[in-house]
Design a protein around this motif. Structure first.
Motif, mmCIF file in Angstrom:
data_model
loop_
_atom_site.group_PDB
_atom_site.id
_atom_site.type_symbol
_atom_site.label_atom_id
_atom_site.label_comp_id
_atom_site.label_asym_id
_atom_site.label_seq_id
_atom_site.Cartn_x
_atom_site.Cartn_y
_atom_site.Cartn_z
ATOM 1 N N VAL A 1 11.797 3.820 9.260
ATOM 2 C CA VAL A 1 11.416 2.451 9.596
ATOM 3 C C VAL A 1 9.906 2.296 9.610
ATOM 4 O O VAL A 1 9.352 1.328 9.059
ATOM 5 N N VAL A 2 9.211 3.248 10.235
ATOM 6 C CA VAL A 2 7.754 3.152 10.337
ATOM 7 C C VAL A 2 7.101 3.251 8.959
ATOM 8 O O VAL A 2 6.225 2.450 8.605
ATOM 9 N N MET A 3 7.535 4.210 8.163
ATOM 10 C CA MET A 3 6.924 4.403 6.853
ATOM 11 C C MET A 3 7.219 3.225 5.922
ATOM 12 O O MET A 3 6.323 2.720 5.235
ATOM 13 N N ILE A 4 8.476 2.755 5.908
ATOM 14 C CA ILE A 4 8.809 1.609 5.063
ATOM 15 C C ILE A 4 8.144 0.343 5.595
ATOM 16 O O ILE A 4 7.666 -0.496 4.822
ATOM 17 N N GLY A 5 8.092 0.203 6.933
ATOM 18 C CA GLY A 5 7.423 -0.954 7.519
ATOM 19 C C GLY A 5 5.948 -1.002 7.170
ATOM 20 O O GLY A 5 5.405 -2.058 6.839
ATOM 21 N N SER A 6 5.285 0.154 7.215
ATOM 22 C CA SER A 6 3.875 0.206 6.832
ATOM 23 C C SER A 6 3.693 -0.122 5.355
ATOM 24 O O SER A 6 2.755 -0.822 4.960
ATOM 25 N N LEU A 7 4.620 0.380 4.523
ATOM 26 C CA LEU A 7 4.547 0.115 3.088
ATOM 27 C C LEU A 7 4.753 -1.368 2.804
ATOM 28 O O LEU A 7 4.008 -1.972 2.014
ATOM 29 N N VAL A 8 5.760 -1.971 3.434
ATOM 30 C CA VAL A 8 6.010 -3.403 3.233
ATOM 31 C C VAL A 8 4.811 -4.221 3.679
ATOM 32 O O VAL A 8 4.381 -5.157 2.993
ATOM 33 N N SER A 9 4.225 -3.862 4.829
ATOM 34 C CA SER A 9 3.055 -4.584 5.325
ATOM 35 C C SER A 9 1.895 -4.481 4.346
ATOM 36 O O SER A 9 1.184 -5.454 4.084
#
Length: 356
Positions: free
Chosen positions: A161-169
Motif C-alpha cells: 500500500v505504501v509503495m503503490i500509494g507513493s507511486l500513484v502520488s
C-alpha cells in the motif's frame, strides 16, 4: 555474566542500531530531497526490512512506535478546522458507502486467498482485513488464527500500500516539497516554547490514554489536539526534526517485523499474499475512481481514503501530498472501526464457505 562480558555482548547490538539509524536517516532524507511522497517514512521502512530479512534480530520498542504514531496524530490534528468538519458532515454517506465496499472487497479477496492460496480460512480472513495491523493480529490470536501468518499478510499489504500509494502520488504530480514535511495553514513549525511543550504534552497524554483502543496512540492525540485547537486553546507546534524522527520510527517498526524466520515460514504462501494485497489495492482504486467521478472529488484524496491501510501511513502520505487530509483520515478511521466490529463475522463466513 560480568560487566565486561555484558559490554562485549552488547557492543554488536549497539553498532547495528547505529548502522540502522544512520542508513535509515540518510535514505529517508535522500528520498525526501528527491520529493518522493512520504520519503521520510518509506526510506527507513525499506532499510529496516533489509535489516530484518538479513537476520539483524532487532526490534524497536513499541513505546517508540506509539510515540511516533502520536506525533502523526497531532500533525493531522493541525489540519482539523471547522470548515473541514462541515465539509465532512456533508459527505458522511459517501464515507459509509466506501467503508462498506472496502470491507466487503477485503472479505472477497480473503475468500480467494483461501481457495487458491492454500491459507487457512480464519488466518486469511484476519490477514486480509483492512484495519490496523497490530489490532488485526491481536484479534486474530483471540480467535485462534495463526498470528505469524496474519502479521506477515498485514505487513506485506502495508508495504504494498505504501509503495503503490507513493507511486500513484508521484505519477499524479503530488510530490512532497523538499524542505517541508507537511503543508501548514498555521504555526506548525513555530518556535514558541509554550506551544511546543503543550503539543508534546498532548502527544504523551494521548498516547497513554489510547493504550486500550485500536490505533489509539494515533487517534487520541488527534482527537485531543483537534479539540484543543478548535477551542483556541492550542496552536499545534512541532519541530520538523521531531516529525522526521516520528516517521522514521514508524517505518523502522514496521520494517523490522520482517525477519528471516517469518519469511521462511510463509515463503511458499508469499506470492499469494502479495497477489491478494495487490488485487485488493486495485479493487479499492477502482472504487476510488468511481467515487471520485461521482462526487467530483480529486482521485488522489479518494484513493488514499479507500486504500486498505494502514491509517498512520495513509495519513503521512495525505499530509505530504496536500490531499484532503480530513476526508482521508475520516474514512480510514471509519473503516478501522468497521473492520473491528465486523471482523469476527466475516471470519466466520469465510470459514463456513471454505469448509463446504
Amino acid at each position: 555474566m560480568q560487566a565486561s562480558e555484558f559490554a562485549i555482548a552488547l557492543r554488536p547490538q549497539i553498532l547495528k542500531w547505529i548502522a540502522l539509524t544512520g542508513i535509515a536517516g540518510a535514505v529517508g532524507q535522500g528520498l525526501h530531497a528527491l520529493a518522493v511522497p512520504a520519503g521520510l517514512f518509506l526510506g527507513p521502512m525499506l532499510v529496516a526490512i533489509t535489516f530484518g530479512v538479513c537476520g539483524a534480530q532487532m526490534r524497536l520498542h513499541r513505546h517508540i512506535f506509539r510515540f511516533g504514531q502520536g506525533c502523526v496524530g497531532l500533525l493531522v490534528a493541525h489540519s482539523v478546522t471547522w470548515s473541514v468538519l462541515i465539509s465532512l458532515a456533508h459527505s458522511w454517506h459517501i464515507m459509509l458507502l466506501a467503508t462498506l465496499v472496502t470491507v466487503v472487497l477485503s472479505a472477497v479477496v480473503g475468500l480467494g486467498t483461501v481457495r487458491y492460496g492454500g491459507i487457512p480460512g480464519s488466518t486469511a480472513a484476519w490477514g486480509t482485513a483492512p484495519g490496523a495491523a497490530s489490532a488485526m493480529v491481536s484479534m486474530a490470536e483471540e480467535y485462534g488464527a495463526d498470528s505469524r501468518v496474519v502479521a506477515t499478510m498485514q505487513y506485506v499489504r502495508v508495504v504494498c500500500v505504501v509503495m503503490i500509494g507513493s507511486l500513484v502520488s508521484h505519477l499524479l504530480g503530488a510530490a512532497a516539497i523538499p524542505g517541508e514535511i507537511a503543508p501548514s495553514d498555521g504555526p506548525l513549525y513555530g518556535t514558541d516554547l509554550s506551544n511546543v511543550s503543550l503539543s508534546l504534552a498532548v502527544i504523551l497524554v494521548g498516547v497513554s490514554a489510547g493504550t486500550k483502543m485500536p490505533a489509539g496512540a494515533l487517534l487520541m492525540p488527534l482527537l485531543i489536539g483537534g479539540v484543543l485547537q478548535l477551542m483556541g486553546v492550542l496552536d499545534i507546534t512541532m519541530p520538523a526534526w521531531l516529525l522526521a524522527i516520528a516517521y522514521g520510527a514508524i517505518g523502522c517498526y514496521i520494517g523490522l517485523r520482517f525477519d528471516r524466520v517469518t519469511v521462511r515460514y510463509v515463503f511458499k504462501h508469499l506470492p499469494a499474499m502479495i497477489l491478494g494485497a495487490v488485487i485488493l489495492i486495485m479493487l479499492c482504486a477502482c472504487c476510488a475512481w468511481l467515487l471520485a467521478y461521482a462526487t467530483g472529488t480529486d482521485f488522489l484524496s479518494m484513493y488514499l481514503a479507500t486504500s486498505p491501510g494502514g491509517l498512520d501511513a495513509m495519513a503521512i502520505i495525505a499530509v505530504e501530498t496536500h490531499a484532503d487530509v480530513g476526508m482521508v483520515l475520516a474514512m480510514q478511521t471509519l473503516r478501522l472501526f468497521g473492520v473491528i466490529l465486523t471482523g469476527a463475522f466475516f471470519a466466520r463466513q469465510i470459514i463456513r464457505l471454505t469448509q463446504n
